[in-house]
Design a protein around this motif. Structure first.
Motif, PDB file in Angstrom:
ATOM      1  N   UNK A 196      -3.810   4.395  -9.231  1.00 38.84           N
ATOM      2  CA  UNK A 196      -4.650   4.872  -7.999  1.00 38.84           C
ATOM      3  C   UNK A 196      -4.466   3.926  -6.859  1.00 38.84           C
ATOM      4  N   UNK A 197      -4.333   2.751  -7.086  1.00 36.82           N
ATOM      5  CA  UNK A 197      -4.352   1.645  -6.074  1.00 36.82           C
ATOM      6  C   UNK A 197      -3.091   1.718  -5.217  1.00 36.82           C
ATOM      7  N   UNK A 198      -2.000   2.196  -6.093  1.00 35.82           N
ATOM      8  CA  UNK A 198      -0.651   2.145  -5.270  1.00 35.82           C
ATOM      9  C   UNK A 198      -0.516   3.482  -4.676  1.00 35.82           C
ATOM     10  N   UNK A 199      -1.190   4.536  -5.167  1.00 36.10           N
ATOM     11  CA  UNK A 199      -0.811   5.965  -4.897  1.00 36.10           C
ATOM     12  C   UNK A 199      -2.043   6.418  -3.661  1.00 36.10           C
ATOM     13  N   UNK A 200      -3.235   5.643  -3.881  1.00 39.68           N
ATOM     14  CA  UNK A 200      -4.064   6.345  -2.904  1.00 39.68           C
ATOM     15  C   UNK A 200      -4.976   4.910  -1.892  1.00 39.68           C
ATOM     16  N   UNK A 201      -5.307   4.051  -2.926  1.00 44.08           N
ATOM     17  CA  UNK A 201      -6.327   3.168  -2.334  1.00 44.08           C
ATOM     18  C   UNK A 201      -5.738   2.257  -1.247  1.00 44.08           C
ATOM     19  N   UNK A 202      -4.541   1.894  -1.511  1.00 42.91           N
ATOM     20  CA  UNK A 202      -3.696   0.863  -0.658  1.00 42.91           C
ATOM     21  C   UNK A 202      -3.218   1.523   0.470  1.00 42.91           C
ATOM     22  N   UNK A 203      -2.515   2.514   0.270  1.00 46.15           N
ATOM     23  CA  UNK A 203      -1.829   3.097   1.747  1.00 46.15           C
ATOM     24  C   UNK A 203      -2.698   3.930   2.492  1.00 46.15           C
ATOM     25  N   UNK A 204      -4.061   4.420   1.955  1.00 51.92           N
ATOM     26  CA  UNK A 204      -4.744   5.070   2.763  1.00 51.92           C
ATOM     27  C   UNK A 204      -5.908   3.958   3.333  1.00 51.92           C
ATOM     28  N   UNK A 238     -13.994   6.742   1.170  1.00 48.61           N
ATOM     29  CA  UNK A 238     -13.812   8.012   0.384  1.00 48.61           C
ATOM     30  C   UNK A 238     -14.943   8.411  -0.434  1.00 48.61           C
ATOM     31  N   UNK A 239     -15.381   9.397  -0.106  1.00 47.67           N
ATOM     32  CA  UNK A 239     -16.734   9.620  -0.638  1.00 47.67           C
ATOM     33  C   UNK A 239     -16.705  10.754  -1.892  1.00 47.67           C
ATOM     34  N   UNK A 240     -15.440  10.809  -2.447  1.00 55.28           N
ATOM     35  CA  UNK A 240     -15.351  11.680  -3.647  1.00 55.28           C
ATOM     36  C   UNK A 240     -13.823  11.387  -4.394  1.00 55.28           C
ATOM     37  N   UNK A 261       4.386   4.764   1.835  1.00 53.87           N
ATOM     38  CA  UNK A 261       4.950   3.322   1.737  1.00 53.87           C
ATOM     39  C   UNK A 261       3.333   2.585   1.413  1.00 53.87           C
ATOM     40  N   UNK A 262       3.453   1.784   0.670  1.00 51.47           N
ATOM     41  CA  UNK A 262       2.211   1.099   0.292  1.00 51.47           C
ATOM     42  C   UNK A 262       1.550   0.553   1.524  1.00 51.47           C
ATOM     43  N   UNK A 263       2.329   0.399   2.320  1.00 53.70           N
ATOM     44  CA  UNK A 263       1.572  -0.344   3.678  1.00 53.70           C
ATOM     45  C   UNK A 263       0.812   0.612   4.334  1.00 53.70           C
ATOM     46  N   UNK A 264      -0.280   0.516   4.842  1.00 53.21           N
ATOM     47  CA  UNK A 264      -1.207   1.322   5.571  1.00 53.21           C
ATOM     48  C   UNK A 264      -0.068   1.891   7.021  1.00 53.21           C
TER      49      UNK A 264
END
Lengths: 370, 367
Positions: free
Chosen positions: A93-101, A23-25, A10-13
C-alpha cells in the motif's frame, strides 16, 4: 474510476501531487482473519465465528447482496505481489498509493469489522478486535495512518464502552458507522453514540453501505449493483435528513459528522429542500432552532469520492462553492475499483488555497491533525 | 370584485395566461362520494365492514403543507370543491388546462380485488364529478399496482376517454418501478399515448426511507424526493426507456434542483458499470433529456438568483420543467408560482410548450 490497469507510477511523488494530501477513505483488510484478527478475539468468539460465520441482515453467507463490478470491488492492480487481498499488505500500500501520492494522513475505514452482525455480543467483540488490529498492524507501523473506532452501532451500550475505551488514544481519528442502519441515524437509540463521540472529541464518520435490512430504495429491492452504488447517495441523504430533523446537531453542537463515499453534489439541493419544508412544517419539530442548512453548514463534512463528473466539469465548482471549500475531504477509496486518483480527480483551475483545503487541510482540521 | 380583478392582473404579470398546470389535486371528499361508483359487492363491503377513509399518511389532512391556508375550506377537505378549484387553481393563474392527480390512498390496500374496485371508482368519480363539469380539466388514471393484470385492464378501460392523459404511480410501492414485471403497464401507457406520472406517496410496503422509519412527517415528506430519485434509477437501469422509447415519465411534486447532481453520479457509474446493464445504450443524462420531465412545484430553489441561474445551466436543457401549482398543497404564497430568475422564453416553454410535448393527448384535446 480506474477500470483499466494503469502503468505503475513512480514511487517518487510527481509534480502534480508534490503537495502532501490527506486521504479520507482507505480500506485495510486483514491478510487472514485467523492470523490477524483472532489474536485480539476471545476464544469463545473465534469458535462462534468458525461455526456460524458473520450472520447479517442479508441473505448470503459469503459476499455481498449484489455481486460487485470487479473481484473484491478492487482495482485490478491493487493485488499485493506477495499475495493476499487488495488492501491487506502495508508495504505494498505504501509503494502503490501512500508514497507516490504523498499521503500525509490516511484515514482507515475497515469494512469487514463485525458491524452489522446480528449477534450483538459477537459484533461488539469483533469490532473491538478490529480496533486492536488496526493499531497493531497499521497505525503503529505507519504514523501517516489513523484508525477508526469500529462500534456495533446498533447497540449503543457496547458502542459507548468502545468509544470510551479508545478516547484519548491518538491512533484513532474518528468513530465509524455505516450508512445503512436499522433505523434512521437520527433515531434516539443512536444518541448515546453521538454523545460519547462528542465527549471524546472524535468526529463520527458514516461510510456508505451497511446491513440495516431494509431495501436500498423505499420502493423495494433494486435489481443491479449499479442501483445499489448510486443508491448509497439516496440512503445517505435519508440518514442526514434524520440527523438534522431529529435534532442530533441541535443536541450535540460540538459533534462533527463526516459522510464518506456517498458523493456530495446532492447536498446543496437537499439543504434547500429541507429549509423549505422545515419552514412550512416547523411546528412539528420545535426542538430545532435553526434552519436545517445551518446545522449542515457547521457540523457536516463529506469525503469526495466517488467524485461527481459533470460535463462540463466546471459545474462542479459551483457545487463545491455552495457546499463550502472548507467542507470537503479528498478521499481515494483505495484499493477499490472506483478509486479517485488525486492527480486526475479535480481537473479544474482552482486557487492554491482551495487546493490545500480540498486535498489536505480540511481533513487535518476535522481529524485534529493540525 | 375589485380585489379579484386586481389579483388577476397581478397573476397575469407573474405567469402568462394559457398555462398548462401539470399537477393539481382534486380531493375525494370522503368514502361516501365513491359509493355510487363502486359495484354492488364493494358498496356492500364498504358499508357492512365499516371501511375507514382511505387518506394516506403521506398528506396528514391538517398539516400545513397539505393545504395553503387561503385554499383550506372551513369545513371538509381542500381541493374537494369544484367552484373553489376553478377560482383558486384555474382562474387565478389564467390556466387553460390542468391535470388532476387524485391522491386517495387506493394504492395502500392489500387486497388486489379491493384495490381494483376502488381505483375504478376513483377514476369514474374523477370523470363524472370533475372532467364532465369543467372542460379545462384532464385526468390521471389511478391504477391498482397490487396486480399488473388489473392495472393494465384499468388503463385499457379508461384510455378510451381521451381526457385521461397520464397513468399515475406513487413514489414507493412494492417493487421498484423499473422491474420487468410492471412492463405490461408501460406497454399499455405507450400504446395509448399516456405519460407515466410518479407522485410522492407510498404504498407503505417498506419504510419510507432506505434506512428505516423516521420519527417525523417532515422527514417523510423530505424523503419523497429521495424515493423518486431511486425510481428514476430503476427505470433507467432496467431499460424501460429502451423498451418503450415513446414513453414520457413525469416526476411530480418532488423538486428538480437535485437532478443535475444526481445525473452526474448516475452517468459516472453508468460509464464504470455499463457492462451490467448493456441494454442502456446511452448516458442516463441523455435518456433523461429525451424521456423525463419534472413539475416545477415545489421548486426547492437555492436562496439566490445567481445560484438559480447557475443551477438552470447545470440542468442543461430548457425542456425538462413543467408548470404546476400543486394545488391545494402549500408550496408557495400569493402568485409566486414560478421561481425568480427564469427568462421569458423559458417561462413560455415551462407554461405550455413543454407540457404539450410531454402529454401527447393534450394536443389532441386542447383547443
Amino acid at each position: 474510476m480506474n477500470v483499466q490497469v494503469l502503468p505503475p507510477r513512480s514511487a517518487e511523488p510527481t509534480n502534480a501531487v508534490r503537495l502532501a494530501i490527506a486521504d479520507g477513505d482507505i480500506h485495510p483488510y486483514p491478510k487472514s482473519v485467523q492470523k490477524e484478527i483472532y489474536p485480539f478475539l476471545e476464544k469463545r468468539w473465534q469458535d462462534y465465528y468458525e461455526t456460524y460465520g458473520m450472520l447479517r441482515r442479508q441473505g448470503y453467507q459469503f459476499g455481498p447482496a449484489y455481486p460487485k463490478g470487479q473481484p473484491d470491488a478492487a482495482r485490478r492492480d491493487a493485488y499485493p505481489p506477495a499475495g493476499g487481498k487488495p488492501g491487506s499488505d502495508l508495504a505494498f500500500m505504501r509503494e502503490h498509493h501512500l508514497d507516490p501520492n504523498n499521503v500525509q494522513l490516511g484515514i482507515l475505514n475497515p469494512l469487514s469489522s463485525g458491524q452489522g452482525a446480528m449477534n450483538a455480543d459477537f459484533a461488539a467483540a469483533y469490532c473491538r478486535a478490529v480496533n486492536d488490529w488496526q493499531v497493531a498492524e497499521w497505525t503503529s507501523k505507519d504514523a501517516r495512518l489513523k484508525a477508526s473506532v469500529m462500534v456495533n452501532y446498533e447497540d449503543s451500550v457496547s458502542s459507548v464502552a468502545e468509544i470510551d475505551r479508545r478516547a484519548g488514544d491518538t491512533n484513532f481519528a474518528q468513530v465509524l458507522l455505516l450508512s445503512r442502519t436499522a433505523e434512521p441515524l437520527g433515531n434516539r437509540r443512536y444518541w448515546p453514540i453521538y454523545e460519547a463521540a462528542e465527549r471524546a472529541g472524535l468526529p463520527v464518520g458514516i461510510h456508505a453501505f451497511g446491513y440495516g435490512g431494509d431495501p436500498i430504495t423505499s420502493g423495494g429491492w433494486a435489481s443491479y449493483y449499479i442501483e445499489e452504488m448510486v443508491g448509497h447517495s439516496q440512503a445517505s441523504q435519508s440518514g442526514l435528513i434524520s440527523l438534522v430533523v431529529e435534532g442530533v446537531f441541535e443536541r450535540f453542537p460540538r459533534l462533527k459528522v463526516v459522510l464518506i463515499e456517498a458523493g456530495f453534489a446532492w447536498l446543496p439541493p437537499l439543504a434547500w429542500r429541507l429549509d423549505k419544508i422545515w419552514k412550512r412544517l416547523k411546528d412539528e419539530t420545535p426542538h430545532l432552532r435553526r434552519l436545517p442548512s445551518e446545522y449542515i453548514r457547521e457540523q457536516v463534512w463529506l469525503t469526495t469520492q466517488p467524485m461527481e463528473e459533470p460535463r462540463p466539469r466546471k459545474h462542479l465548482l459551483d457545487t463545491i462553492e455552495w457546499i463550502g471549500w472548507d467542507r470537503l475531504i479528498f478521499a481515494t477509496d483505495y484499493p477499490h475499483w472506483d478509486y479517485d486518483d488525486p492527480v486526475h480527480a479535480l481537473p479544474l483551475p482552482i486557487s492554491d488555497a482551495q487546493r490545500l483545503q480540498f486535498f489536505r487541510d480540511n481533513a487535518m482540521a476535522v481529524y485534529g491533525q493540525v | 370584485m375589485n380585489v379579484e380583478v386586481s389579483q388577476r392582473q397581478f397573476s397575469a404579470a407573474r405567469v402568462p395566461p394559457g398555462g398548462i398546470d401539470c399537477d393539481i389535486h382534486p380531493a375525494v371528499p370522503n368514502l361516501a362520494a365513491l359509493l355510487p361508483y363502486l359495484d354492488d359487492h364493494w358498496r356492500d363491503m364498504t358499508l357492512q365492514r365499516g371501511l375507514h377513509e382511505l387518506d394516506s399518511i403521506a398528506y396528514p389532512l391538517n398539516a400545513p403543507l397539505t393545504a395553503r391556508p387561503d385554499w383550506r375550506p372551513a369545513k371538509g377537505k381542500a381541493g374537494s370543491d369544484l367552484a373553489r378549484l376553478r377560482t383558486e387553481a384555474l382562474d387565478a393563474f389564467g390556466t387553460s388546462i390542468a391535470i388532476c392527480n387524485p391522491l386517495y390512498g387506493v394504492q395502500l390496500l392489500f387486497s388486489e380485488d379491493m384495490a381494483a374496485a376502488f381505483a375504478r371508482a376513483v377514476n369514474d368519480w374523477l370523470a363524472r364529478e370533475w372532467l364532465d363539469k369543467e372542460p379545462r380539466l384532464r385526468g390521471s388514471i389511478v391504477v391498482p399496482l397490487q396486480s399488473v393484470d388489473y392495472a393494465v385492464a384499468e388503463i385499457e378501460r379508461c384510455a378510451a376517454d381521451k381526457r385521461f392523459v397520464q397513468v399515475l404511480m406513487l413514489a414507493s410501492g412494492e417493487v421498484p418501478l423499473g422491474r420487468r414485471m410492471l412492463w405490461p403497464i408501460y406497454a399499455a401507457a405507450e400504446r395509448h399515448g399516456l405519460s407515466l406520472g410518479i407522485h410522492p406517496g407510498s404504498g407503505y410496503r417498506h419504510p419510507v426511507t432506505p434506512v428505516g422509519w423516521p420519527s417525523y412527517y417532515t422527514e417523510d415528506y423530505a424523503n419523497q424526493a429521495i424515493a423518486i430519485q431511486s425510481q428514476l434509477t430503476s427505470l433507467i437501469c432496467e431499460g424501460v426507456f429502451q423498451k418503450f422509447p415513446r414513453l414520457k415519465v413525469v416526476l411530480l411534486e418532488s423538486g428538480f434542483t437535485w437532478l443535475p447532481g444526481y445525473l452526474w453520479r448516475l452517468s459516472k457509474y453508468w460509464r464504470g458499470l455499463r457492462m451490467e446493464i448493456p441494454w442502456v445504450d446511452r448516458s442516463p443524462t441523455e435518456i433523461v433529456r429525451d424521456c423525463v420531465r419534472l413539475t416545477i412545484q415545489p421548486a426547492d430553489a437555492p436562496p439566490s438568483a445567481d445560484q438559480f441561474a447557475r443551477l438552470m445551466d447545470h440542468m442543461g436543457s430548457d425542456e425538462l420543467l413543467l408548470f404546476s401549482t400543486d394545488y391545494p398543497h402549500w408550496q408557495f404564497d400569493n402568485d409566486d408560482v414560478l421561481p425568480d430568475g427564469l427568462s421569458p422564453q423559458l417561462v413560455a416553454k415551462i407554461m405550455r410548450d413543454n407540457p404539450l410535448d410531454t402529454y401527447p393527448r393534450l394536443k389532441e384535446t386542447t383547443p
